[in-house]
Design an enzyme around this catalytic site. Structure first.
Site, PDB file in Angstrom:
ATOM      1  N   GLU A 134      43.898  13.540  13.830  1.00  0.00           N
ATOM      2  CA  GLU A 134      43.861  12.372  13.097  1.00  0.00           C
ATOM      3  C   GLU A 134      44.992  11.467  12.754  1.00  0.00           C
ATOM      4  OE1 GLU A 134      40.891  10.520   9.279  1.00  0.00           O
ATOM      5  OE2 GLU A 134      41.717  12.689   9.595  1.00  0.00           O
TER       6      GLU A 134
ATOM      7  N   LYS B  44      40.616  11.257  16.133  1.00  0.00           N
ATOM      8  CA  LYS B  44      40.040  10.539  14.887  1.00  0.00           C
ATOM      9  C   LYS B  44      40.701   9.300  14.499  1.00  0.00           C
ATOM     10  CE  LYS B  44      37.724  10.966  10.653  1.00  0.00           C
ATOM     11  NZ  LYS B  44      37.179  11.792   9.527  1.00  0.00           N
TER      12      LYS B  44
END
Length: 295
Positions: free
Chosen positions: A176, A213
């Site tokens: 992420e 992500k």
């Protein structure tokens, strides 16, 4: 693992992010209608947030028909719901895949306008415990606030280095590198990020599976190539400060990307609601995010 991997790769639904940690917990509780004068120390605060998460997870609206996975904070992994560890409850009772937030927070903003992850000397031990607790995957976050090629390269390199340790432990890492939605040069940030991620993905061995992500991109379908990349199990999006309505709208325009929302998921829930009101609000929230994810 194969059944779980297949579900994560091809299942319909989204990932619920329930991993608020120490820093963001007071804010999450306040939005839920629990004020800071209602707890006097960290333990009481975490007990209250666990109650909130338990209420969400046990709600009839929270089930595998719309939700593929849930991201947990370390303390939640070690807590129980109805006598079962949270990850076991999620999988056995709800058929929802449990993920664990593994980072130790962010370093201060550096000269390149990025925040890398703090050192994590106990990671090996945490991954061992995650396996013992039947966790499926992990998540770790860095932040990009400037279109600096050198800074973004460092963020992505660190993410993939840690991801390699996660893969070696037999888990699926969610990488992420969040692009701050308030960046004036968000579009350039995202293009540099895409190119860096592509480079690292193409260098992965065939035995490595990762998830991404990413902040909802300004340019539609910017990350579409990753949804088809053989090393990528799934591409998920964070809501990043957009309202749920706006986040769902942008998400629905990005093919193959599903949601992994936290604040946008719990918007409108309150400790004061009756179970009926709570479940109804949560169901509406889940339905909206699901529709935008499967569009």
């Amino acid at each position: 693992m194969n059944e779980k991997l297949e579900k994560m790769r091809n299942g319909k639904g989204f990932i619920a992010a329930l991993d608020q940690s120490g820093g963001s917990t007071p804010k999450a509780l306040k939005l839920y209608g629990v004020n800071e004068n209602e707890y006097s120390n960290d333990k009481e605060m975490f007990d209250l947030i666990h109650k909130m998460r338990t209420r969400i997870i046990k709600s009839p609206a929270f089930n595998e028909s719309k939700i593929l996975g849930a991201i947990l904070f370390e303390q939640t992994m070690d807590s129980k719901i109805d006598g079962k560890y949270t990850a076991d409850f999620l999988w056995e009772e709800k058929k929802v895949l449990p993920f664990l937030k593994i980072d130790k927070g962010l370093n201060d903003l550096d000269a390149d306008g990025v925040q890398t992850m703090k050192p994590n000397p106990t990671l090996a031990d945490l991954l061992k415990r995650a396996n013992e607790r039947h966790i499926f995957g992990t998540k770790m976050r860095s932040v990009i606030k400037k279109a600096s090629p050198a800074g973004i390269a460092r963020v992505v390199e660190q993410q993939f280095e840690v991801a390699a340790q996660v893969v070696a432990a037999g888990l699926i890492p969610i990488i992420e590198p969040e692009v701050d939605i308030n960046n004036v040069d968000k579009v350039q940030c995202e293009e540099i990020l895409r190119d860096e991620i592509r480079k690292h993905l193409n260098a992965l061995p065939e035995t490595s599976n990762v998830m991404l992500k990413l902040t909802l991109p300004t340019v539609e379908n910017l990350y579409e190539e990753f949804t088809k990349h053989p090393r990528v199990v799934r591409v998920v999006a964070l809501s990043g400060g957009y309202s749920r309505e706006k986040a769902n709208d942008i998400l629905s325009k990005n093919k193959g990307v599903i949601a992994s929302f936290s604040r946008a998921l719990t918007e409108g829930l309150s400790a004061q609601q009756t179970d009926e009101e709570f479940n109804k609000t949560l169901a509406a929230s889940i339905d909206g995010i699901y529709e935008a994810s499967v569009k």
